[in-house]
Structure formats: C-alpha cells, structure tokens
Write a protein that holds these residues in place. Sequence first.
Motif, PDB file in Angstrom:
ATOM      1  N   LEU A   1     -13.386  61.891  84.805  1.00 53.51           N
ATOM      2  CA  LEU A   1     -12.249  62.730  85.175  1.00 53.51           C
ATOM      3  C   LEU A   1     -10.905  62.052  84.909  1.00 53.51           C
ATOM      4  O   LEU A   1      -9.862  62.536  85.342  1.00 53.51           O
ATOM      5  N   TYR A   2     -10.948  60.932  84.216  1.00 51.41           N
ATOM      6  CA  TYR A   2      -9.731  60.224  83.821  1.00 51.41           C
ATOM      7  C   TYR A   2      -9.553  60.357  82.310  1.00 51.41           C
ATOM      8  O   TYR A   2      -9.381  59.376  81.603  1.00 51.41           O
ATOM      9  N   GLY A   3      -9.611  61.583  81.835  1.00 54.22           N
ATOM     10  CA  GLY A   3      -9.517  61.851  80.411  1.00 54.22           C
ATOM     11  C   GLY A   3      -8.098  61.781  79.894  1.00 54.22           C
ATOM     12  O   GLY A   3      -7.136  61.585  80.663  1.00 54.22           O
ATOM     13  N   PRO A   4      -7.952  61.949  78.594  1.00 57.81           N
ATOM     14  CA  PRO A   4      -6.629  61.941  77.978  1.00 57.81           C
ATOM     15  C   PRO A   4      -5.704  62.963  78.640  1.00 57.81           C
ATOM     16  O   PRO A   4      -6.117  64.091  78.935  1.00 57.81           O
ATOM     17  N   GLY A   5      -4.489  62.540  78.893  1.00 59.65           N
ATOM     18  CA  GLY A   5      -3.500  63.418  79.496  1.00 59.65           C
ATOM     19  C   GLY A   5      -3.511  63.441  81.003  1.00 59.65           C
ATOM     20  O   GLY A   5      -2.685  64.104  81.622  1.00 59.65           O
ATOM     21  N   THR A   6      -4.429  62.711  81.632  1.00 63.69           N
ATOM     22  CA  THR A   6      -4.494  62.704  83.102  1.00 63.69           C
ATOM     23  C   THR A   6      -3.784  61.490  83.694  1.00 63.69           C
ATOM     24  O   THR A   6      -3.902  61.221  84.879  1.00 63.69           O
ATOM     25  N   ASP A   7      -3.051  60.773  82.850  1.00 62.74           N
ATOM     26  CA  ASP A   7      -2.332  59.593  83.304  1.00 62.74           C
ATOM     27  C   ASP A   7      -0.952  59.931  83.856  1.00 62.74           C
ATOM     28  O   ASP A   7      -0.223  59.055  84.313  1.00 62.74           O
ATOM     29  N   LYS A   8      -0.593  61.205  83.824  1.00 65.01           N
ATOM     30  CA  LYS A   8       0.713  61.641  84.314  1.00 65.01           C
ATOM     31  C   LYS A   8       0.575  63.033  84.926  1.00 65.01           C
ATOM     32  O   LYS A   8      -0.452  63.692  84.779  1.00 65.01           O
ATOM     33  N   ASP A   9       1.635  63.471  85.617  1.00 63.32           N
ATOM     34  CA  ASP A   9       1.650  64.811  86.197  1.00 63.32           C
ATOM     35  C   ASP A   9       1.503  65.844  85.083  1.00 63.32           C
ATOM     36  O   ASP A   9       2.078  65.687  84.005  1.00 63.32           O
ATOM     37  N   VAL A  10       0.707  66.884  85.354  1.00 61.22           N
ATOM     38  CA  VAL A  10       0.455  67.920  84.350  1.00 61.22           C
ATOM     39  C   VAL A  10       0.597  69.301  84.994  1.00 61.22           C
ATOM     40  O   VAL A  10      -0.084  69.587  85.982  1.00 61.22           O
ATOM     41  N   ASN A  11       1.470  70.124  84.443  1.00 59.06           N
ATOM     42  CA  ASN A  11       1.630  71.509  84.899  1.00 59.06           C
ATOM     43  C   ASN A  11       1.731  71.628  86.420  1.00 59.06           C
ATOM     44  O   ASN A  11       1.064  72.450  87.035  1.00 59.06           O
ATOM     45  N   GLY A  12       2.531  70.793  87.011  1.00 57.67           N
ATOM     46  CA  GLY A  12       2.748  70.835  88.455  1.00 57.67           C
ATOM     47  C   GLY A  12       1.700  70.109  89.284  1.00 57.67           C
ATOM     48  O   GLY A  12       1.823  70.021  90.497  1.00 57.67           O
ATOM     49  N   VAL A  13       0.664  69.598  88.656  1.00 59.77           N
ATOM     50  CA  VAL A  13      -0.366  68.838  89.366  1.00 59.77           C
ATOM     51  C   VAL A  13       0.017  67.358  89.275  1.00 59.77           C
ATOM     52  O   VAL A  13       0.125  66.809  88.186  1.00 59.77           O
ATOM     53  N   LYS A  14       0.234  66.761  90.413  1.00 65.74           N
ATOM     54  CA  LYS A  14       0.706  65.380  90.459  1.00 65.74           C
ATOM     55  C   LYS A  14      -0.460  64.404  90.555  1.00 65.74           C
ATOM     56  O   LYS A  14      -1.480  64.699  91.151  1.00 65.74           O
ATOM     57  N   THR A  15      -0.256  63.239  89.968  1.00 67.27           N
ATOM     58  CA  THR A  15      -1.231  62.158  90.071  1.00 67.27           C
ATOM     59  C   THR A  15      -0.505  60.887  90.463  1.00 67.27           C
ATOM     60  O   THR A  15       0.674  60.716  90.142  1.00 67.27           O
ATOM     61  N   ARG A  16      -1.189  60.014  91.165  1.00 71.13           N
ATOM     62  CA  ARG A  16      -0.613  58.723  91.548  1.00 71.13           C
ATOM     63  C   ARG A  16      -1.231  57.579  90.752  1.00 71.13           C
ATOM     64  O   ARG A  16      -1.101  56.425  91.114  1.00 71.13           O
ATOM     65  N   VAL A  17      -1.889  57.896  89.673  1.00 72.57           N
ATOM     66  CA  VAL A  17      -2.531  56.883  88.836  1.00 72.57           C
ATOM     67  C   VAL A  17      -1.466  56.074  88.098  1.00 72.57           C
ATOM     68  O   VAL A  17      -0.546  56.640  87.516  1.00 72.57           O
ATOM     69  N   LYS A  18      -1.619  54.760  88.131  1.00 70.11           N
ATOM     70  CA  LYS A  18      -0.749  53.893  87.341  1.00 70.11           C
ATOM     71  C   LYS A  18      -1.254  53.867  85.899  1.00 70.11           C
ATOM     72  O   LYS A  18      -2.468  53.965  85.655  1.00 70.11           O
ATOM     73  N   PRO A  19      -0.361  53.687  84.938  1.00 71.95           N
ATOM     74  CA  PRO A  19      -0.777  53.624  83.527  1.00 71.95           C
ATOM     75  C   PRO A  19      -1.804  52.521  83.259  1.00 71.95           C
ATOM     76  O   PRO A  19      -2.639  52.658  82.359  1.00 71.95           O
ATOM     77  N   GLU A  20      -1.783  51.461  84.049  1.00 69.52           N
ATOM     78  CA  GLU A  20      -2.711  50.342  83.853  1.00 69.52           C
ATOM     79  C   GLU A  20      -4.175  50.765  83.951  1.00 69.52           C
ATOM     80  O   GLU A  20      -5.051  50.127  83.372  1.00 69.52           O
ATOM     81  N   LEU A  21      -4.442  51.843  84.678  1.00 64.65           N
ATOM     82  CA  LEU A  21      -5.821  52.300  84.792  1.00 64.65           C
ATOM     83  C   LEU A  21      -6.383  52.679  83.428  1.00 64.65           C
ATOM     84  O   LEU A  21      -7.568  52.566  83.190  1.00 64.65           O
ATOM     85  N   PHE A  22      -5.509  53.079  82.530  1.00 65.16           N
ATOM     86  CA  PHE A  22      -5.935  53.519  81.205  1.00 65.16           C
ATOM     87  C   PHE A  22      -5.889  52.404  80.157  1.00 65.16           C
ATOM     88  O   PHE A  22      -6.371  52.592  79.049  1.00 65.16           O
TER      89      PHE A  22
END
Length: 155
Positions: free
Chosen positions: A80-101
């Motif tokens: 569930l950490y696919g491409p494009g999930t490293d940042k907020d998308v279409n109003g859905v926020k994430t707290r993932v740091k870029p380092e996870l990728f």
Amino acid sequence: MKHLSTLSATALLSLSLAGGAIAADLKPEEQIETRQAGYQFMSWNMGKIKASLSGDYNQETVQKAAEAIAGIANSGMGALYGPGTDKDVNGVKTRVKPELFTEQAEVGKVAGDFVAAANNMAEVAATGDEAEVKQAFGALGESCKACHKQFRKDD
C-alpha cells in the motif's frame, strides 16, 4: 519457534505478493486510506491490550487483539506504499516521510522487526501469562515507535 518464524516469513511473502496485486488496482489515495485504516485498527487493538494490562487482565481480550494485530502485520501492507503515495493526494493526507521510499534496507529492517514483535505478541498472548504479555506488549510498542520515529512526520 524457528518453524513458526519460517512459516511467518513464507506467509508474509505470499501475502505481500497477493497484496501487491490487489493494491495495484487501488488509486494512490485509496492505498493511503487503506493503510491508514489498517494502522487505526491496530491502534484500537493496542488500546484494548493496554486497557486490559492496566486494569482487570482479560486473557481472551488480549489474545484476540494480539491476533488481529499480527494478522494485519502479516497482511502485506507494504504493497500500500505504491508510487504516488509519498505525498497528499486528492485531499487525502499522509504523514509518511520521503525516506520511507528511499531507505529500503532500513524500512525492511523496521518492518521485519514489527512483524516479529506482532507475531511474538500473539504467541505470548495465547499463553495467558500476564507478565510475559506485558513484556511482549512493550516490545511491540517499541517496534511501532521505531517506525514512527524514522518514517512518520509529526502532526
């Protein structure tokens, strides 16, 4: 115990591969929402264990909660950490740091430690020994904190 670790690793790999195929069908914002739901469900179960250890110990409640956490830990959520999930998308926020990728070796270590701690918690909870459960629960909590510290943005 070693047999269980091998079995868990095999199950994790199988679930990760199956989860990857399913996650690929999800839009990035759906992947974020799905993984957040998994973490919220684990958090709720952690709360049930903590409450039981802080009050009247209920082995059945602890065991069921620990099994739920282990089930999610072994479900292949990494897909569930696919491409494009490293940042907020279409109003859905994430707290993932870029380092996870970018720090895949460290992510693998932290994730492996979490899965091992979750599996251990489920095994120990099945024995019903409250003192051992407290120790396993502490280790599980530390494995959660290790990931949060490295790979989750503060609010």
